[in-house]
Design a protein around this motif. Structure first.
Motif, PDB file in Angstrom:
ATOM      1  N   LEU A  38      55.442  43.758  51.741  1.00  0.00           N
ATOM      2  CA  LEU A  38      54.243  44.908  51.222  1.00  0.00           C
ATOM      3  C   LEU A  38      53.785  45.577  52.283  1.00  0.00           C
ATOM      4  O   LEU A  38      54.137  46.930  51.737  1.00  0.00           O
ATOM      5  N   ARG A  39      55.208  46.248  53.307  1.00  0.00           N
ATOM      6  CA  ARG A  39      55.161  46.887  54.391  1.00  0.00           C
ATOM      7  C   ARG A  39      55.646  48.575  53.079  1.00  0.00           C
ATOM      8  O   ARG A  39      55.453  49.715  53.389  1.00  0.00           O
ATOM      9  N   SER A  40      56.674  47.797  52.611  1.00  0.00           N
ATOM     10  CA  SER A  40      57.807  49.143  51.931  1.00  0.00           C
ATOM     11  C   SER A  40      56.594  49.761  50.808  1.00  0.00           C
ATOM     12  O   SER A  40      56.703  51.107  50.556  1.00  0.00           O
ATOM     13  N   LEU A  41      56.200  48.857  50.468  1.00  0.00           N
ATOM     14  CA  LEU A  41      54.783  49.040  49.179  1.00  0.00           C
ATOM     15  C   LEU A  41      53.960  50.233  49.654  1.00  0.00           C
ATOM     16  O   LEU A  41      53.362  50.419  48.719  1.00  0.00           O
ATOM     17  N   PHE A  42      53.098  49.771  51.025  1.00  0.00           N
ATOM     18  CA  PHE A  42      51.965  50.560  51.226  1.00  0.00           C
ATOM     19  C   PHE A  42      51.617  50.836  50.812  1.00  0.00           C
ATOM     20  O   PHE A  42      50.450  51.816  50.232  1.00  0.00           O
ATOM     21  N   THR A  43      52.676  52.616  51.108  1.00  0.00           N
ATOM     22  CA  THR A  43      52.201  53.678  51.021  1.00  0.00           C
ATOM     23  C   THR A  43      52.019  54.077  49.598  1.00  0.00           C
ATOM     24  O   THR A  43      51.156  55.010  49.130  1.00  0.00           O
ATOM     25  N   SER A  44      52.173  53.091  48.664  1.00  0.00           N
ATOM     26  CA  SER A  44      51.968  53.598  47.120  1.00  0.00           C
ATOM     27  C   SER A  44      51.020  52.834  46.498  1.00  0.00           C
ATOM     28  O   SER A  44      50.908  53.154  45.553  1.00  0.00           O
ATOM     29  N   THR A  45      50.625  52.034  47.582  1.00  0.00           N
ATOM     30  CA  THR A  45      49.247  51.630  47.742  1.00  0.00           C
ATOM     31  C   THR A  45      47.629  52.562  47.403  1.00  0.00           C
ATOM     32  O   THR A  45      47.894  53.716  47.792  1.00  0.00           O
ATOM     33  N   GLY A  46      46.264  52.236  47.158  1.00  0.00           N
ATOM     34  CA  GLY A  46      45.230  52.746  47.415  1.00  0.00           C
ATOM     35  C   GLY A  46      44.746  53.733  46.224  1.00  0.00           C
ATOM     36  O   GLY A  46      43.999  54.366  46.225  1.00  0.00           O
ATOM     37  N   GLN A  47      45.921  53.725  44.943  1.00  0.00           N
ATOM     38  CA  GLN A  47      45.083  53.618  43.139  1.00  0.00           C
ATOM     39  C   GLN A  47      44.866  52.573  43.351  1.00  0.00           C
ATOM     40  O   GLN A  47      43.701  53.534  41.880  1.00  0.00           O
ATOM     41  N   ALA A  48      44.999  51.684  43.428  1.00  0.00           N
ATOM     42  CA  ALA A  48      43.854  50.789  42.368  1.00  0.00           C
ATOM     43  C   ALA A  48      42.950  50.828  42.382  1.00  0.00           C
ATOM     44  O   ALA A  48      42.330  50.948  43.142  1.00  0.00           O
ATOM     45  N   TYR A  49      41.369  50.569  41.158  1.00  0.00           N
ATOM     46  CA  TYR A  49      40.117  50.049  41.522  1.00  0.00           C
ATOM     47  C   TYR A  49      40.136  48.597  41.202  1.00  0.00           C
ATOM     48  O   TYR A  49      40.130  48.049  40.392  1.00  0.00           O
ATOM     49  N   LEU A  50      38.963  47.927  42.328  1.00  0.00           N
ATOM     50  CA  LEU A  50      39.538  46.641  42.444  1.00  0.00           C
ATOM     51  C   LEU A  50      38.226  46.311  41.979  1.00  0.00           C
ATOM     52  O   LEU A  50      37.253  45.963  42.427  1.00  0.00           O
ATOM     53  N   ILE A  51      38.142  45.087  40.737  1.00  0.00           N
ATOM     54  CA  ILE A  51      37.054  45.061  40.164  1.00  0.00           C
ATOM     55  C   ILE A  51      36.838  43.234  40.466  1.00  0.00           C
ATOM     56  O   ILE A  51      37.673  42.006  39.790  1.00  0.00           O
ATOM     57  N   GLY A  52      35.486  42.937  41.092  1.00  0.00           N
ATOM     58  CA  GLY A  52      35.168  41.607  41.469  1.00  0.00           C
ATOM     59  C   GLY A  52      34.463  41.007  40.307  1.00  0.00           C
ATOM     60  O   GLY A  52      33.631  41.186  40.102  1.00  0.00           O
ATOM     61  N   VAL A  53      34.571  39.877  40.280  1.00  0.00           N
ATOM     62  CA  VAL A  53      34.318  39.048  39.237  1.00  0.00           C
ATOM     63  C   VAL A  53      33.603  37.786  39.367  1.00  0.00           C
ATOM     64  O   VAL A  53      34.839  36.824  39.388  1.00  0.00           O
ATOM     65  N   THR A  54      32.269  37.215  39.800  1.00  0.00           N
ATOM     66  CA  THR A  54      32.174  35.694  40.733  1.00  0.00           C
ATOM     67  C   THR A  54      31.168  35.800  39.580  1.00  0.00           C
ATOM     68  O   THR A  54      29.900  36.310  39.241  1.00  0.00           O
ATOM     69  N   GLY A  55      31.034  34.544  39.928  1.00  0.00           N
ATOM     70  CA  GLY A  55      29.833  33.601  39.515  1.00  0.00           C
ATOM     71  C   GLY A  55      30.235  32.043  38.952  1.00  0.00           C
ATOM     72  O   GLY A  55      31.006  31.485  39.326  1.00  0.00           O
ATOM     73  N   ALA A  56      28.900  31.126  39.403  1.00  0.00           N
ATOM     74  CA  ALA A  56      29.375  29.881  39.057  1.00  0.00           C
ATOM     75  C   ALA A  56      30.144  29.023  37.817  1.00  0.00           C
ATOM     76  O   ALA A  56      30.608  29.833  36.620  1.00  0.00           O
ATOM     77  N   PRO A  57      30.656  28.077  37.476  1.00  0.00           N
ATOM     78  CA  PRO A  57      31.955  27.994  37.121  1.00  0.00           C
ATOM     79  C   PRO A  57      31.306  27.698  35.296  1.00  0.00           C
ATOM     80  O   PRO A  57      29.855  27.441  35.237  1.00  0.00           O
ATOM     81  N   GLY A  58      32.268  27.608  34.746  1.00  0.00           N
ATOM     82  CA  GLY A  58      31.808  28.010  33.177  1.00  0.00           C
ATOM     83  C   GLY A  58      30.935  29.464  33.269  1.00  0.00           C
ATOM     84  O   GLY A  58      30.067  29.100  31.618  1.00  0.00           O
ATOM     85  N   THR A  59      30.482  30.734  33.716  1.00  0.00           N
ATOM     86  CA  THR A  59      29.535  31.537  33.576  1.00  0.00           C
ATOM     87  C   THR A  59      29.781  32.157  32.421  1.00  0.00           C
ATOM     88  O   THR A  59      29.245  33.005  31.293  1.00  0.00           O
ATOM     89  N   GLY A  60      31.432  32.625  31.919  1.00  0.00           N
ATOM     90  CA  GLY A  60      32.382  32.793  31.412  1.00  0.00           C
ATOM     91  C   GLY A  60      32.549  34.448  32.049  1.00  0.00           C
ATOM     92  O   GLY A  60      33.027  35.397  31.349  1.00  0.00           O
ATOM     93  N   LYS A  61      33.420  34.089  33.129  1.00  0.00           N
ATOM     94  CA  LYS A  61      33.548  35.062  34.045  1.00  0.00           C
ATOM     95  C   LYS A  61      35.207  35.259  33.055  1.00  0.00           C
ATOM     96  O   LYS A  61      35.357  36.404  33.192  1.00  0.00           O
ATOM     97  N   SER A  62      36.013  34.244  32.860  1.00  0.00           N
ATOM     98  CA  SER A  62      37.330  34.894  32.279  1.00  0.00           C
ATOM     99  C   SER A  62      37.332  35.315  31.036  1.00  0.00           C
ATOM    100  O   SER A  62      38.207  36.408  30.901  1.00  0.00           O
ATOM    101  N   THR A  63      36.809  34.964  30.184  1.00  0.00           N
ATOM    102  CA  THR A  63      36.081  35.521  29.157  1.00  0.00           C
ATOM    103  C   THR A  63      35.280  37.263  29.442  1.00  0.00           C
ATOM    104  O   THR A  63      36.437  37.691  28.539  1.00  0.00           O
ATOM    105  N   LEU A  64      34.951  37.439  30.203  1.00  0.00           N
ATOM    106  CA  LEU A  64      34.403  38.758  30.514  1.00  0.00           C
ATOM    107  C   LEU A  64      35.749  39.331  30.664  1.00  0.00           C
ATOM    108  O   LEU A  64      35.573  40.466  30.839  1.00  0.00           O
ATOM    109  N   VAL A  65      36.240  38.927  31.746  1.00  0.00           N
ATOM    110  CA  VAL A  65      37.299  39.488  32.359  1.00  0.00           C
ATOM    111  C   VAL A  65      38.569  40.362  31.085  1.00  0.00           C
ATOM    112  O   VAL A  65      39.184  41.214  30.888  1.00  0.00           O
ATOM    113  N   ASP A  66      38.911  38.762  30.752  1.00  0.00           N
ATOM    114  CA  ASP A  66      39.464  39.378  29.083  1.00  0.00           C
ATOM    115  C   ASP A  66      39.016  40.818  28.295  1.00  0.00           C
ATOM    116  O   ASP A  66      39.944  41.611  27.493  1.00  0.00           O
TER     117      ASP A  66
END
Ligand SMILES: Nc1nc2c(ncn2[C@@H]2O[C@H](COP(=O)(O)OP(=O)(O)OP(=O)(O)O)[C@@H](O)[C@H]2O)c(=O)[nH]1
Ligand SMILES: [Mg+2]
Length: 318
Positions: A38-66
């Motif tokens: 991770l140390r060796s890779l750290f300078t290559s990070t900071g480019q990705a856009y992180l999207i968190g998807v949360t909600g109660a069980p079975g609300t369709g999160k996986s289907t949405l992510v897909d």
């Protein structure tokens, strides 16, 4: 830095799937090499856009992510998916879901999917997840989707590491079950009314909008509500549009840099905590000793401050 680790890092930067998988396993098991990597890779990070998807069980999160993943792939963006499921060890639900999803993307090298379950008492699922996100970022994934069941503190910690958080709600579940109790209203940047093909969607929409009116604007952003039917790929574009809107809005904001600094300050605190914990109770004997001390404190044979001093002294920390 060891040559082997350098080569490994190079393979990850090149997007080599097996190198990435091996690295994730190393992170999950808190292997010593993982930190070096991770140390060796750290300078290559900071480019990705992180999207968190949360909600109660079975609300369709996986289907949405897909659906979102497929949308971004059509835009020629590379995608990483982390499905965090603290309960999967018991139900196997997420694993089944992943298998189904993976079939659709199995032949696409531009997408990487991995699920993670709860780690041991020092493991820190949130920390492992953020490290895995860093790995995927270093591997050149432009969008990283993180799915988590929004029920506890662990999940909220995970969601906090995202640049944009989607809260998924569906008709037919009690309001308190879905969000309000878990404090999800405060963490959502965008609200998704999924399964909007179901009865009660309009009523729920009114309820959410009324609640959102009570949530104070954050940095000039009023969280929008997007209706989707994930199973039919309805509303995916509108949702991606809302995410893009939030992204450009926050990146233009004067508070963006300050937000990043606050984020890393929090992460550093967590790392220091974890490092200290590892030092004082990292091995199985340490956990045993902790257990014993806790029993003594519970029986009022010792006060907790004396117990902490004892633990620190044993680890050579004053
Ligand atoms: N009617 C309807 N069903 C949906 C919709 N989206 C998902 N589903 C169904 O809801 C069920 C759960 O979907 P998942 O995507 O696995 O939900 P999840 O939130 O990832 O579930 P967990 O990870 O177990 O918490 C599946 O049977 C889906 O086909 C939708 O928009 N409408
Ligand atoms: Mg799921």
């Amino acid at each position: 830095m060891a040559v082997a680790v350098n080569n490994w890092a190079e393979q990850i930067r090149a997007g080599d799937v097996r190198a990435i998988s091996r690295a994730i396993t190393a992170v999950e098991n808190s292997e010593a090499e993982a930190e070096e990597l991770l140390r060796s890779l750290f300078t290559s990070t900071g480019q990705a856009y992180l999207i968190g998807v949360t909600g109660a069980p079975g609300t369709g999160k996986s289907t949405l992510v897909d659906r979102l993943a497929a949308f971004y792939r059509r835009e020629r963006k590379t995608v990483g998916i982390i499905a965090v499921d603290p309960s999967s060890a018991f139900t196997g639900g997420a694993i089944l879901g992943d298998r189904i999803r993976m079939q659709g993307h199995a032949t696409d090298a531009g997408i990487y999917i991995r699920s993670m379950a709860t780690r041991g008492f020092l493991g820190g699922l949130a920390r492992a997840t953020s490290d895995v996100a860093l790995l995927l970022d270093a591997a050149g994934k432009q969008v990283v989707l993180i799915e988590t069941v929004g029920v506890g503190q662990d999940e909220i910690d995970i969601v906090r590491l995202a640049d944009c958080t989607l809260v998924v709600l569906v008709p037919g579940l009690g309001d308190d079950v879905q969000s309000m109790k878990a404090g999800l209203m405060e963490i959502g940047d965008i609200f998704v009314l999924n399964k909007s093909d179901r009865e009660g969607a309009d009523r729920l929409e009114q309820q959410i909008l009324a609640m959102l009116n009570l949530v104070p604007e954050r940095d000039g952003w009023k969280p929008p509500l997007v209706r989707t039917v994930a199973t039919e790929d309805k509303g995916t574009e509108a949702l991606a549009g809302a995410i893009a809107g939030f992204r450009s809005r926050s990146e233009l904001s004067r508070k963006w840099e300050a937000k990043k600094v606050a984020h890393w300050k929090q992460r550093l605190v967590e790392l220091i905590e974890a490092r200290l914990l590892e030092r004082v109770v990292g091995d199985p004997r340490g956990e045993e000793a902790l257990e014993k001390l806790a029993a003594e404190v519970a029986e009022r044979k010792k006060d907790p401050y004396a117990a902490v001093n004892e633990v620190l002294a044993r680890a050579g920390i004053k």
